[in-house]
Design a protein around this motif. Sequence first.
Motif, short mmCIF file in Angstrom:
data_model
loop_
_atom_site.label_atom_id
_atom_site.label_comp_id
_atom_site.label_asym_id
_atom_site.label_seq_id
_atom_site.Cartn_x
_atom_site.Cartn_y
_atom_site.Cartn_z
N ARG A 116 0.83 -1.21 0.00
CA ARG A 116 0.00 0.00 0.00
C ARG A 116 0.86 1.26 0.00
NH1 ARG A 116 -2.65 -2.85 4.01
NH2 ARG A 116 -2.05 -1.31 5.60
N LEU A 117 1.99 1.23 0.69
CA LEU A 117 2.90 2.38 0.67
C LEU A 117 3.38 2.67 -0.75
CD1 LEU A 117 5.25 1.92 3.77
CD2 LEU A 117 3.62 3.76 3.39
N VAL A 118 3.75 1.60 -1.46
CA VAL A 118 4.24 1.77 -2.83
C VAL A 118 3.11 2.29 -3.73
CG1 VAL A 118 5.18 0.59 -4.85
CG2 VAL A 118 6.04 0.04 -2.57
N ALA A 119 1.92 1.73 -3.58
CA ALA A 119 0.78 2.17 -4.40
C ALA A 119 0.48 3.64 -4.19
CB ALA A 119 -0.45 1.32 -4.08
N ALA A 120 0.50 4.09 -2.93
CA ALA A 120 0.22 5.50 -2.64
C ALA A 120 1.30 6.40 -3.22
CB ALA A 120 0.09 5.71 -1.14
N ALA A 121 2.57 5.99 -3.09
CA ALA A 121 3.66 6.80 -3.64
C ALA A 121 3.60 6.88 -5.15
CB ALA A 121 5.00 6.21 -3.18
N MET A 122 3.19 5.79 -5.80
CA MET A 122 3.05 5.79 -7.26
C MET A 122 2.04 6.82 -7.73
SD MET A 122 3.05 1.68 -7.93
CE MET A 122 2.18 1.85 -9.47
N GLU A 123 0.94 6.95 -7.00
CA GLU A 123 -0.10 7.91 -7.37
C GLU A 123 0.46 9.33 -7.45
OE1 GLU A 123 -3.30 7.80 -8.08
OE2 GLU A 123 -3.96 5.79 -7.56
N GLU A 124 1.30 9.68 -6.51
CA GLU A 124 1.88 11.01 -6.48
C GLU A 124 3.01 11.16 -7.49
OE1 GLU A 124 0.69 13.64 -4.58
OE2 GLU A 124 -0.93 12.18 -4.39
N ALA A 125 3.92 10.18 -7.50
CA ALA A 125 5.09 10.27 -8.39
C ALA A 125 4.68 10.25 -9.85
CB ALA A 125 6.05 9.12 -8.09
N PHE A 126 3.56 9.60 -10.17
CA PHE A 126 3.08 9.47 -11.55
C PHE A 126 2.99 10.83 -12.24
CE2 PHE A 126 -0.35 9.20 -14.69
CZ PHE A 126 0.01 8.09 -15.41
N TRP A 127 2.39 11.81 -11.54
CA TRP A 127 2.25 13.13 -12.17
C TRP A 127 3.38 14.08 -11.78
CZ3 TRP A 127 1.74 17.56 -9.27
CH2 TRP A 127 1.36 17.40 -7.93
N MET A 128 3.92 13.92 -10.60
CA MET A 128 5.00 14.81 -10.18
C MET A 128 6.24 14.67 -11.04
SD MET A 128 5.00 14.82 -6.02
CE MET A 128 3.66 15.54 -5.07
N ALA A 129 6.51 13.45 -11.53
CA ALA A 129 7.72 13.22 -12.33
C ALA A 129 7.71 14.02 -13.61
CB ALA A 129 7.86 11.73 -12.63
N ALA A 130 6.53 14.33 -14.14
CA ALA A 130 6.42 15.10 -15.37
C ALA A 130 6.27 16.60 -15.12
CB ALA A 130 5.22 14.60 -16.19
N SER A 131 6.24 16.98 -13.86
CA SER A 131 6.08 18.39 -13.50
C SER A 131 7.45 19.01 -13.25
CB SER A 131 5.23 18.50 -12.23
OG SER A 131 6.01 18.21 -11.09
N PRO A 132 7.51 20.35 -13.10
CA PRO A 132 8.79 20.98 -12.78
C PRO A 132 9.15 20.91 -11.31
CG PRO A 132 7.09 22.65 -13.10
CD PRO A 132 6.46 21.33 -13.45
N MET A 133 8.36 20.24 -10.50
CA MET A 133 8.64 20.13 -9.08
C MET A 133 9.92 19.33 -8.84
SD MET A 133 4.76 19.25 -7.78
CE MET A 133 5.18 19.35 -6.04
N PHE A 134 10.60 19.65 -7.76
CA PHE A 134 11.81 18.93 -7.33
C PHE A 134 12.85 18.83 -8.45
CE2 PHE A 134 8.20 16.85 -5.03
CZ PHE A 134 8.42 17.47 -3.80
N PRO A 135 13.35 19.96 -8.95
CA PRO A 135 14.33 19.90 -10.04
C PRO A 135 15.61 19.18 -9.66
CG PRO A 135 14.17 22.11 -9.12
CD PRO A 135 13.04 21.34 -8.54
#
Length: 235
Positions: A116-135
């Motif tokens: 469940r930890l991995v599933a929840a992190a995937m939800e966030e990382a899925f869109w954040m990775a394509a954003s300019p966040m955390f350069p």
Amino acid sequence: MRILVLAPHHDDETIGCGGTLAGLAAAGAAILVSHVFDGSTGIAGLTPAACREARRAEAAAAAVVLGCRLLPGLDMPDRTLHEPGSLIRPLIALLRRTCPALLLGPHAGDRDHEHRLVAAAMEEAFWMAASPMFPELGAPCPPLSALLGYEVWTPIGDPALAVDIAAGAERKRAALSCYASQDHASGWPAGAMGLSAYRGTTLLGGGIAEAFTLRRMRLGARELIDLFNLPGTVK
């Protein structure tokens, strides 16, 4: 097509979607597998270091059978307390390094806490990775096409997707046999193949299948028509 599979533990990728991965690899997709936790538990009588080595060797053998490329794992300690957001940044960095079109991981309703930890992190990382966040984690990757959740400990209540794995079933069975330590402990090959047979019966009307949740999907009109083999022309 590049596909990234996140497996919390060494064998989850084969149990949850090994037949699908074998079929995708045979069709020419590049399948990348990364294990999130370090494999330091799960084999009775071994030290953490010896357990890590044994489980990673099993995973490497299974990857060869399925036609996947095994990436270095994220090496989060097994079976310890992790903050809910602790996996998000490592996953963003991994997505930006690999730039997959498709992301697979455990479904959000799995009863295993680390799944469940991995599933929840995937939800966030899925869109954040394509954003300019955390350069500092690397340049943004192209938006991913879809996020699929596979089943391991807990069957999916209402699957959104069923994949016929008849062509890859024997490779899944062979890859499961590579995890000898887990077969001895829990009988996973029989259990996983039994679930696939059940999914084929209930979702496809026969045969053998793997079931998935569909958490996110990005499609253009042309891709939508191709996906469902719809008539018509997009101009």
